[in-house]
Design a protein around this motif. Structure first.
Motif, PDB file in Angstrom:
ATOM      1  N   LEU A 114       4.345   1.275   5.295  1.00  0.00           N
ATOM      2  CA  LEU A 114       3.696   2.196   4.375  1.00  0.00           C
ATOM      3  C   LEU A 114       4.602   2.505   3.199  1.00  0.00           C
ATOM      4  O   LEU A 114       5.813   2.605   3.366  1.00  0.00           O
ATOM      5  N   ASP A 115       4.005   2.668   2.029  1.00  0.00           N
ATOM      6  CA  ASP A 115       4.718   3.204   0.882  1.00  0.00           C
ATOM      7  C   ASP A 115       4.431   4.686   0.875  1.00  0.00           C
ATOM      8  O   ASP A 115       3.291   5.103   1.061  1.00  0.00           O
ATOM      9  N   GLY A 116       5.462   5.486   0.668  1.00  0.00           N
ATOM     10  CA  GLY A 116       5.179   6.906   0.691  1.00  0.00           C
ATOM     11  C   GLY A 116       6.332   7.785   0.294  1.00  0.00           C
ATOM     12  O   GLY A 116       7.347   7.327  -0.218  1.00  0.00           O
ATOM     13  N   SER A 117       6.123   9.058   0.571  1.00  0.00           N
ATOM     14  CA  SER A 117       7.139  10.060   0.257  1.00  0.00           C
ATOM     15  C   SER A 117       7.547  10.790   1.520  1.00  0.00           C
ATOM     16  O   SER A 117       6.781  10.871   2.486  1.00  0.00           O
ATOM     17  N   LEU A 118       8.757  11.306   1.489  1.00  0.00           N
ATOM     18  CA  LEU A 118       9.328  12.008   2.639  1.00  0.00           C
ATOM     19  C   LEU A 118       9.881  13.329   2.138  1.00  0.00           C
ATOM     20  O   LEU A 118      10.604  13.357   1.144  1.00  0.00           O
ATOM     21  N   THR A 119       9.520  14.409   2.814  1.00  0.00           N
ATOM     22  CA  THR A 119       9.945  15.735   2.387  1.00  0.00           C
ATOM     23  C   THR A 119      10.535  16.480   3.571  1.00  0.00           C
ATOM     24  O   THR A 119       9.908  16.577   4.626  1.00  0.00           O
ATOM     25  N   LEU A 120      11.732  17.010   3.384  1.00  0.00           N
ATOM     26  CA  LEU A 120      12.417  17.753   4.435  1.00  0.00           C
ATOM     27  C   LEU A 120      12.494  19.228   4.061  1.00  0.00           C
ATOM     28  O   LEU A 120      12.942  19.577   2.973  1.00  0.00           O
ATOM     29  N   SER A 121      12.023  20.067   4.964  1.00  0.00           N
ATOM     30  CA  SER A 121      12.239  21.511   4.888  1.00  0.00           C
ATOM     31  C   SER A 121      13.218  21.797   6.016  1.00  0.00           C
ATOM     32  O   SER A 121      12.807  21.956   7.167  1.00  0.00           O
ATOM     33  N   PRO A 122      14.543  21.780   5.729  1.00  0.00           N
ATOM     34  CA  PRO A 122      15.559  21.856   6.782  1.00  0.00           C
ATOM     35  C   PRO A 122      15.299  22.976   7.790  1.00  0.00           C
ATOM     36  O   PRO A 122      15.033  24.115   7.416  1.00  0.00           O
ATOM     37  N   GLY A 123      15.335  22.600   9.064  1.00  0.00           N
ATOM     38  CA  GLY A 123      15.134  23.553  10.143  1.00  0.00           C
ATOM     39  C   GLY A 123      13.685  23.931  10.385  1.00  0.00           C
ATOM     40  O   GLY A 123      13.377  24.656  11.328  1.00  0.00           O
ATOM     41  N   LYS A 124      12.768  23.442   9.551  1.00  0.00           N
ATOM     42  CA  LYS A 124      11.352  23.800   9.698  1.00  0.00           C
ATOM     43  C   LYS A 124      10.476  22.597  10.008  1.00  0.00           C
ATOM     44  O   LYS A 124       9.782  22.568  11.011  1.00  0.00           O
ATOM     45  N   LYS A 125      10.497  21.599   9.107  1.00  0.00           N
ATOM     46  CA  LYS A 125       9.678  20.407   9.334  1.00  0.00           C
ATOM     47  C   LYS A 125      10.112  19.272   8.424  1.00  0.00           C
ATOM     48  O   LYS A 125      10.822  19.468   7.439  1.00  0.00           O
ATOM     49  N   PHE A 126       9.655  18.083   8.785  1.00  0.00           N
ATOM     50  CA  PHE A 126       9.894  16.865   8.014  1.00  0.00           C
ATOM     51  C   PHE A 126       8.546  16.165   7.922  1.00  0.00           C
ATOM     52  O   PHE A 126       7.914  15.900   8.941  1.00  0.00           O
ATOM     53  N   VAL A 127       8.096  15.902   6.708  1.00  0.00           N
ATOM     54  CA  VAL A 127       6.775  15.303   6.507  1.00  0.00           C
ATOM     55  C   VAL A 127       6.920  13.927   5.862  1.00  0.00           C
ATOM     56  O   VAL A 127       7.563  13.785   4.815  1.00  0.00           O
ATOM     57  N   MET A 128       6.315  12.931   6.508  1.00  0.00           N
ATOM     58  CA  MET A 128       6.227  11.589   5.948  1.00  0.00           C
ATOM     59  C   MET A 128       4.776  11.395   5.513  1.00  0.00           C
ATOM     60  O   MET A 128       3.867  11.498   6.335  1.00  0.00           O
ATOM     61  N   SER A 129       4.568  11.156   4.229  1.00  0.00           N
ATOM     62  CA  SER A 129       3.224  10.917   3.696  1.00  0.00           C
ATOM     63  C   SER A 129       3.181   9.490   3.201  1.00  0.00           C
ATOM     64  O   SER A 129       4.026   9.075   2.411  1.00  0.00           O
ATOM     65  N   GLY A 130       2.179   8.738   3.665  1.00  0.00           N
ATOM     66  CA  GLY A 130       2.132   7.348   3.255  1.00  0.00           C
ATOM     67  C   GLY A 130       0.751   6.759   3.301  1.00  0.00           C
ATOM     68  O   GLY A 130      -0.166   7.323   3.894  1.00  0.00           O
TER      69      GLY A 130
END
Length: 146
Positions: A114-130
């Motif tokens: 997948l091509d996508g974006s990755l966003t980290l909210s340290p200590g809360k969540k990690f989201v991979m969008s693709g």
């Protein structure tokens, strides 16, 4: 009594052993001094919402600014024959930074890339969008390991 030929042989063996020890010591010293350059900075272990899969997030690449994600473990019903080959392997390899705690790159999910974006909210969540083939798009959210 050892003859001249025997003494020369013993001296050659001694020199070879000494040379070998020196090479091993230099190699070990070189590895110790180089290892920090290859060490990745861990951002922590994150899990799926059902806590059946563990992923390690780490900064990697040149200057440790890129993001790598490794599948560490799959438990219970998540440990399927399609998942097991990816355990211990990178599913995100050197995603490029695109902002604070944000990266863009390719992700491997099962047999899909997948091509996508990755966003980290340290200590809360990690989201991979693709998206796969620009048609199927989804978010995959991970939470800090407990």
């Amino acid at each position: 009594m050892i003859g001249a030929r025997g003494i020369l042989t013993v001296m050659r063996i001694y020199r070879m052993k000494t040379l070998l020890r020196t090479i091993v010591a230099l190699g070990a010293a070189a590895m110790l001094t180089m290892s920090p350059a290859f060490a990745d900075t861990s951002l922590g272990v994150y899990q799926t919402h059902d806590r059946k899969m563990d992923y390690e997030l780490m900064l990697c690449g040149s200057g440790e600014k890129e993001l790598c994600v490794r599948l560490l473990k799959a438990r219970g019903s998540a440990a399927t024959s399609t998942v097991k080959p990816y355990i211990g392997k990178l599913i995100v390899n050197k995603a490029k930074p695109s902002g604070k705690n944000k990266w863009k790159g390719k992700m491997r999910v099962g047999q899909y890339e997948l091509d996508g974006s990755l966003t980290l909210s340290p200590g809360k969540k990690f989201v991979m969008s693709g998206c796969v083939f620009v048609v199927m798009c989804d978010d995959f959210t991970l939470f800090p390991a407990k």
